[in-house]
Design a protein around this motif. Sequence first.
Motif, PDB file in Angstrom:
ATOM      1  N   THR A 137       0.833  -1.211   0.000  1.00 59.41           N
ATOM      2  CA  THR A 137       0.000   0.000   0.000  1.00 59.41           C
ATOM      3  C   THR A 137       0.866   1.258   0.000  1.00 59.41           C
ATOM      4  O   THR A 137       0.358   2.355   0.231  1.00 59.41           O
ATOM      5  CB  THR A 137      -0.959   0.027   1.203  1.00 59.41           C
ATOM      6  OG1 THR A 137      -0.205  -0.113   2.415  1.00 59.41           O
ATOM      7  CG2 THR A 137      -1.982  -1.086   1.108  1.00 59.41           C
ATOM      8  N   GLY A 138       2.166   1.081  -0.245  1.00 57.38           N
ATOM      9  CA  GLY A 138       3.086   2.206  -0.332  1.00 57.38           C
ATOM     10  C   GLY A 138       3.362   2.552  -1.785  1.00 57.38           C
ATOM     11  O   GLY A 138       2.443   2.675  -2.602  1.00 57.38           O
ATOM     12  N   LYS A 139       4.638   2.637  -2.128  1.00 61.99           N
ATOM     13  CA  LYS A 139       5.003   3.053  -3.474  1.00 61.99           C
ATOM     14  C   LYS A 139       4.602   2.052  -4.546  1.00 61.99           C
ATOM     15  O   LYS A 139       4.532   2.390  -5.731  1.00 61.99           O
ATOM     16  CB  LYS A 139       6.504   3.326  -3.535  1.00 61.99           C
ATOM     17  CG  LYS A 139       6.913   4.538  -2.698  1.00 61.99           C
ATOM     18  CD  LYS A 139       8.405   4.806  -2.768  1.00 61.99           C
ATOM     19  CE  LYS A 139       8.773   6.022  -1.919  1.00 61.99           C
ATOM     20  NZ  LYS A 139      10.223   6.322  -1.951  1.00 61.99           N
ATOM     21  N   GLN A 140       4.333   0.788  -4.142  1.00 61.44           N
ATOM     22  CA  GLN A 140       3.915  -0.216  -5.118  1.00 61.44           C
ATOM     23  C   GLN A 140       2.414  -0.530  -5.020  1.00 61.44           C
ATOM     24  O   GLN A 140       1.974  -1.601  -5.414  1.00 61.44           O
ATOM     25  CB  GLN A 140       4.735  -1.489  -4.922  1.00 61.44           C
ATOM     26  CG  GLN A 140       6.226  -1.269  -5.132  1.00 61.44           C
ATOM     27  CD  GLN A 140       7.010  -2.561  -5.210  1.00 61.44           C
ATOM     28  OE1 GLN A 140       6.687  -3.451  -5.996  1.00 61.44           O
ATOM     29  NE2 GLN A 140       8.046  -2.688  -4.386  1.00 61.44           N
ATOM     30  N   GLU A 354      -7.876   4.941   0.618  1.00 63.30           N
ATOM     31  CA  GLU A 354      -7.595   5.247  -0.781  1.00 63.30           C
ATOM     32  C   GLU A 354      -6.360   4.507  -1.303  1.00 63.30           C
ATOM     33  O   GLU A 354      -6.265   4.192  -2.495  1.00 63.30           O
ATOM     34  CB  GLU A 354      -7.394   6.757  -0.925  1.00 63.30           C
ATOM     35  CG  GLU A 354      -7.379   7.266  -2.340  1.00 63.30           C
ATOM     36  CD  GLU A 354      -7.245   8.780  -2.409  1.00 63.30           C
ATOM     37  OE1 GLU A 354      -7.209   9.301  -3.541  1.00 63.30           O
ATOM     38  OE2 GLU A 354      -7.158   9.426  -1.353  1.00 63.30           O
ATOM     39  N   ASP A 355      -5.405   4.220  -0.416  1.00 62.74           N
ATOM     40  CA  ASP A 355      -4.198   3.509  -0.839  1.00 62.74           C
ATOM     41  C   ASP A 355      -4.363   1.992  -0.829  1.00 62.74           C
ATOM     42  O   ASP A 355      -3.419   1.253  -1.115  1.00 62.74           O
ATOM     43  CB  ASP A 355      -3.005   3.893   0.042  1.00 62.74           C
ATOM     44  CG  ASP A 355      -3.225   3.573   1.518  1.00 62.74           C
ATOM     45  OD1 ASP A 355      -4.353   3.177   1.894  1.00 62.74           O
ATOM     46  OD2 ASP A 355      -2.267   3.723   2.309  1.00 62.74           O
ATOM     47  N   GLY A 356      -5.575   1.508  -0.481  1.00 63.28           N
ATOM     48  CA  GLY A 356      -5.846   0.081  -0.456  1.00 63.28           C
ATOM     49  C   GLY A 356      -5.684  -0.554   0.909  1.00 63.28           C
ATOM     50  O   GLY A 356      -5.946  -1.752   1.061  1.00 63.28           O
ATOM     51  N   ARG A 357      -5.292   0.213   1.901  1.00 65.74           N
ATOM     52  CA  ARG A 357      -5.138  -0.326   3.251  1.00 65.74           C
ATOM     53  C   ARG A 357      -6.505  -0.404   3.929  1.00 65.74           C
ATOM     54  O   ARG A 357      -7.233   0.576   3.969  1.00 65.74           O
ATOM     55  CB  ARG A 357      -4.216   0.610   4.055  1.00 65.74           C
ATOM     56  CG  ARG A 357      -3.987   0.296   5.531  1.00 65.74           C
ATOM     57  CD  ARG A 357      -3.223  -0.966   5.752  1.00 65.74           C
ATOM     58  NE  ARG A 357      -4.092  -2.065   6.129  1.00 65.74           N
ATOM     59  CZ  ARG A 357      -3.736  -3.334   6.097  1.00 65.74           C
ATOM     60  NH1 ARG A 357      -2.530  -3.682   5.681  1.00 65.74           N
ATOM     61  NH2 ARG A 357      -4.590  -4.275   6.457  1.00 65.74           N
ATOM     62  N   GLY A 398       2.833   6.923   3.131  1.00 65.27           N
ATOM     63  CA  GLY A 398       3.068   5.699   2.369  1.00 65.27           C
ATOM     64  C   GLY A 398       3.659   5.883   0.999  1.00 65.27           C
ATOM     65  O   GLY A 398       4.333   5.007   0.470  1.00 65.27           O
ATOM     66  N   GLY A 399       3.391   7.024   0.366  1.00 61.39           N
ATOM     67  CA  GLY A 399       3.914   7.271  -0.978  1.00 61.39           C
ATOM     68  C   GLY A 399       3.155   6.582  -2.084  1.00 61.39           C
ATOM     69  O   GLY A 399       3.698   6.421  -3.200  1.00 61.39           O
TER      70      GLY A 399
END
Length: 407
Positions: A137-140, A354-357, A398-399
Amino acid sequence: MQRVARSALKALFTFSLATLLANAAAHAEDGVLRVGIITDMSGQYSDGNGMGSVISAQMAAEEIGGTVAGRKIEIISADHQNKPDVAVGIVRSWIDTKGVDVIAEGVNSAVALAIQNVTRERKKIFLISGSGSSDLTGKQCSPTSVHWTYDTYASSNATAKAVVARGGTPWFFLTADYAFGQALERDATKAVNAAGGKVLGAVRHPFDTADFSSFLLQAQSSGAKVLALANAGSDFRNAVAQADEFNVRKDMQVVALQVTLTDVPALGLAHAHDLLFTDSFYWDRTPETRAFAQEFFKRHGAMPTAYQAGVNSALRHYFKAVAATNSVESDTVMAQMRKTPVNDFFAQNGVVREDGRMVHDMYLMRIKKPEESKSKWDLYDYQTTVPGDQAFRPLAEGGCPYVGKGQ
């Protein structure tokens, strides 16, 4: 001649692509919603994931009546053998030739990151349970993935704070040398430093290590007071058992940064007792967790791990979103999943960010002493609840490149 060969190859490629698209379209219209459970069926994570995750998915399908939005639910499964290339081949085949609508599980972070590349490209939903790397859930990150059960940030954050608050510092890491272990060490180091502790060093071991003697000797000679285990599965079990053989606990506190329920009976409370760790689910915590666990036990002969419970919870939420939208289109279903709170036996007021977490409460636990346990699965002593917004990494840190893009 070369021109003819190139023309033939081009024609063959066009035919193959058309065939794949036709197969996928045919499957999409056949009135079946296909769920692919890809997991470790034969390796060191199979006890805590494996067939138990498939059973958990089947239970989720049965709960909704076996059909959703007019489609019969079909569960298929495969063993990725802890090999990213094998996993990618399976998932591509599922999507291209079998019309699979949603992928779930994906234990092993290197495997999950590889699968996520495929599902992002093909715009298919990926519900991640057994894999831990917070990079998912960060840069990838991916706009079509949800990281459901736990991650390396949440697992290490509360544990590190609790240990440092009790005087546990400085630290030394024994780390599995692949994506999961590296992320766990990184996230735990940040948490230790933020809590006012200190890290003296780390040593990394290969995946599936049998002999930890040299690594444990390095830890003992480091001068650290805490030995943090950034590994899982048989690596975790071997490290704990051999730490006792080397009498490591005489001078160091052993801290588990990731524990799977099935590891504890396999290791034995004589070795595992008093390890502090953070988890997302324990079968004996509430009446609702016990009800789910008892039904699961009837089918599998073991109590569910957090990863297996997470598969069930994630698919329940997914099926409800499909029912509410009458669609299996990924963007539509993801939007519904994000706007609907998660309330079930696994999580209360969980939020798909929003980041999938999927943000939910985590629980600091202690493994019981042998004399405290009343049965094989009576293993954990609840310590405290860590609210989700304190357990998981803040969204802004998270980026994830999709945050703020309206995905």
